[in-house]
Write a protein that holds these residues in place. Structure first.
Motif, PDB file in Angstrom:
ATOM      1  N   VAL A 250       9.818   2.925   4.427  1.00  0.00           N
ATOM      2  CA  VAL A 250      10.015   2.163   5.653  1.00  0.00           C
ATOM      3  C   VAL A 250      11.111   1.141   5.405  1.00  0.00           C
ATOM      4  N   GLN A 251      11.842   0.804   6.441  1.00  0.00           N
ATOM      5  CA  GLN A 251      12.892  -0.192   6.313  1.00  0.00           C
ATOM      6  C   GLN A 251      12.323  -1.596   6.361  1.00  0.00           C
ATOM      7  N   ALA A 252      13.014  -2.509   5.727  1.00  0.00           N
ATOM      8  CA  ALA A 252      12.600  -3.906   5.759  1.00  0.00           C
ATOM      9  C   ALA A 252      12.495  -4.373   7.208  1.00  0.00           C
ATOM     10  N   GLY A 253      11.433  -5.114   7.468  1.00  0.00           N
ATOM     11  CA  GLY A 253      11.179  -5.575   8.823  1.00  0.00           C
ATOM     12  C   GLY A 253      10.321  -4.634   9.629  1.00  0.00           C
TER      13      GLY A 253
ATOM     14  N   GLU B 164     -28.880   1.081  -4.655  1.00  0.00           N
ATOM     15  CA  GLU B 164     -28.003   1.644  -5.678  1.00  0.00           C
ATOM     16  C   GLU B 164     -26.565   1.577  -5.176  1.00  0.00           C
ATOM     17  N   THR B 165     -25.633   1.172  -6.053  1.00  0.00           N
ATOM     18  CA  THR B 165     -24.248   1.035  -5.610  1.00  0.00           C
ATOM     19  C   THR B 165     -23.294   1.884  -6.441  1.00  0.00           C
ATOM     20  N   TRP B 166     -22.191   2.208  -5.848  1.00  0.00           N
ATOM     21  CA  TRP B 166     -21.071   2.893  -6.493  1.00  0.00           C
ATOM     22  C   TRP B 166     -19.845   2.015  -6.323  1.00  0.00           C
ATOM     23  N   HIS B 167     -19.035   1.917  -7.382  1.00  0.00           N
ATOM     24  CA  HIS B 167     -17.828   1.114  -7.336  1.00  0.00           C
ATOM     25  C   HIS B 167     -16.691   1.959  -7.880  1.00  0.00           C
ATOM     26  N   GLY B 168     -15.643   2.111  -7.118  1.00  0.00           N
ATOM     27  CA  GLY B 168     -14.551   2.935  -7.602  1.00  0.00           C
ATOM     28  C   GLY B 168     -13.265   2.744  -6.837  1.00  0.00           C
ATOM     29  N   TRP B 169     -12.291   3.599  -7.191  1.00  0.00           N
ATOM     30  CA  TRP B 169     -10.928   3.479  -6.688  1.00  0.00           C
ATOM     31  C   TRP B 169     -10.464   4.773  -6.042  1.00  0.00           C
ATOM     32  N   GLY B 170      -9.539   4.627  -5.129  1.00  0.00           N
ATOM     33  CA  GLY B 170      -8.819   5.766  -4.615  1.00  0.00           C
ATOM     34  C   GLY B 170      -7.662   6.102  -5.535  1.00  0.00           C
ATOM     35  N   GLN B 171      -6.910   7.141  -5.173  1.00  0.00           N
ATOM     36  CA  GLN B 171      -5.839   7.610  -6.050  1.00  0.00           C
ATOM     37  C   GLN B 171      -4.543   6.831  -5.875  1.00  0.00           C
ATOM     38  N   GLY B 172      -4.423   6.102  -4.789  1.00  0.00           N
ATOM     39  CA  GLY B 172      -3.227   5.305  -4.556  1.00  0.00           C
ATOM     40  C   GLY B 172      -2.226   6.014  -3.673  1.00  0.00           C
ATOM     41  N   THR B 173      -1.445   5.231  -2.956  1.00  0.00           N
ATOM     42  CA  THR B 173      -0.390   5.775  -2.111  1.00  0.00           C
ATOM     43  C   THR B 173       0.833   4.871  -2.218  1.00  0.00           C
ATOM     44  N   GLN B 174       1.999   5.491  -2.327  1.00  0.00           N
ATOM     45  CA  GLN B 174       3.231   4.731  -2.534  1.00  0.00           C
ATOM     46  C   GLN B 174       3.764   4.206  -1.204  1.00  0.00           C
ATOM     47  N   VAL B 175       4.114   2.935  -1.209  1.00  0.00           N
ATOM     48  CA  VAL B 175       4.818   2.328  -0.082  1.00  0.00           C
ATOM     49  C   VAL B 175       6.142   1.804  -0.615  1.00  0.00           C
ATOM     50  N   THR B 176       7.225   2.259  -0.027  1.00  0.00           N
ATOM     51  CA  THR B 176       8.555   1.827  -0.440  1.00  0.00           C
ATOM     52  C   THR B 176       9.266   1.197   0.752  1.00  0.00           C
ATOM     53  N   VAL B 177       9.698  -0.042   0.567  1.00  0.00           N
ATOM     54  CA  VAL B 177      10.395  -0.764   1.629  1.00  0.00           C
ATOM     55  C   VAL B 177      11.855  -0.898   1.233  1.00  0.00           C
ATOM     56  N   SER B 178      12.726  -0.315   2.009  1.00  0.00           N
ATOM     57  CA  SER B 178      14.158  -0.363   1.698  1.00  0.00           C
ATOM     58  C   SER B 178      14.808  -1.559   2.385  1.00  0.00           C
ATOM     59  N   SER B 179      15.785  -2.129   1.696  1.00  0.00           N
ATOM     60  CA  SER B 179      16.465  -3.317   2.243  1.00  0.00           C
ATOM     61  C   SER B 179      17.652  -2.920   3.099  1.00  0.00           C
TER      62      SER B 179
END
Length: 121
Positions: free
Chosen positions: A12-15, A106-121
């Motif tokens: 995504v572009q800056a702004g 009972e609880t579960w605690h964990g993470w997702g795999q992640g997703t890249q966000v790139t902001v161009s100037s």
């Protein structure tokens, strides 16, 4: 037992704006909290925003007024609406959650795999 899957990253572009989602699936009785973290290259992972199952939110100072976190308990999905994006917001965004998996607490605690966000100037 429980899986977290993020979606919505990209370039995504800056702004500009970008929305992320994190869907929890599996054995879910209720959600205690869900958070968004991010990690930029060469930097430590930082907490961006968090939300409790009751809807209480918190934000890092760097994103206050620009990012909005929300939770749809019916869909077990957390969202992050990011506006006025800056190049320094470029990072891998990951969701983290604590899920109650049964009626006995009972609880579960964990993470997702992640997703890249790139902001161009």
């Amino acid at each position: 037992q429980v899986q977290l899957v993020e979606s919505g990253g990209g370039l995504v572009q800056a702004g500009g704006s970008q929305g992320l989602s994190c869907a929890a699936s599996g054995r879910i009785f209720s959600i205690n909290f869900m958070d968004w973290y991010r990690q930029a290259p060469g930097k430590q992972r930082e907490l961006v925003a968090g939300i409790t199952g009751g809807g209480t939110t918190s934000y890092a100072d760097s994103v206050k007024g620009r990012f909005t976190i929300s939770l749809d308990n019916a869909k077990n999905t957390m969202y992050l609406q990011m506006n006025s994006l800056r190049p320094e917001d470029t990072a891998v965004y990951s969701c983290n959650a604590e899920i109650v998996t049964d009626g006995f607490g009972e609880t579960w605690h964990g993470w997702g795999q992640g997703t890249q966000v790139t902001v161009s100037s």
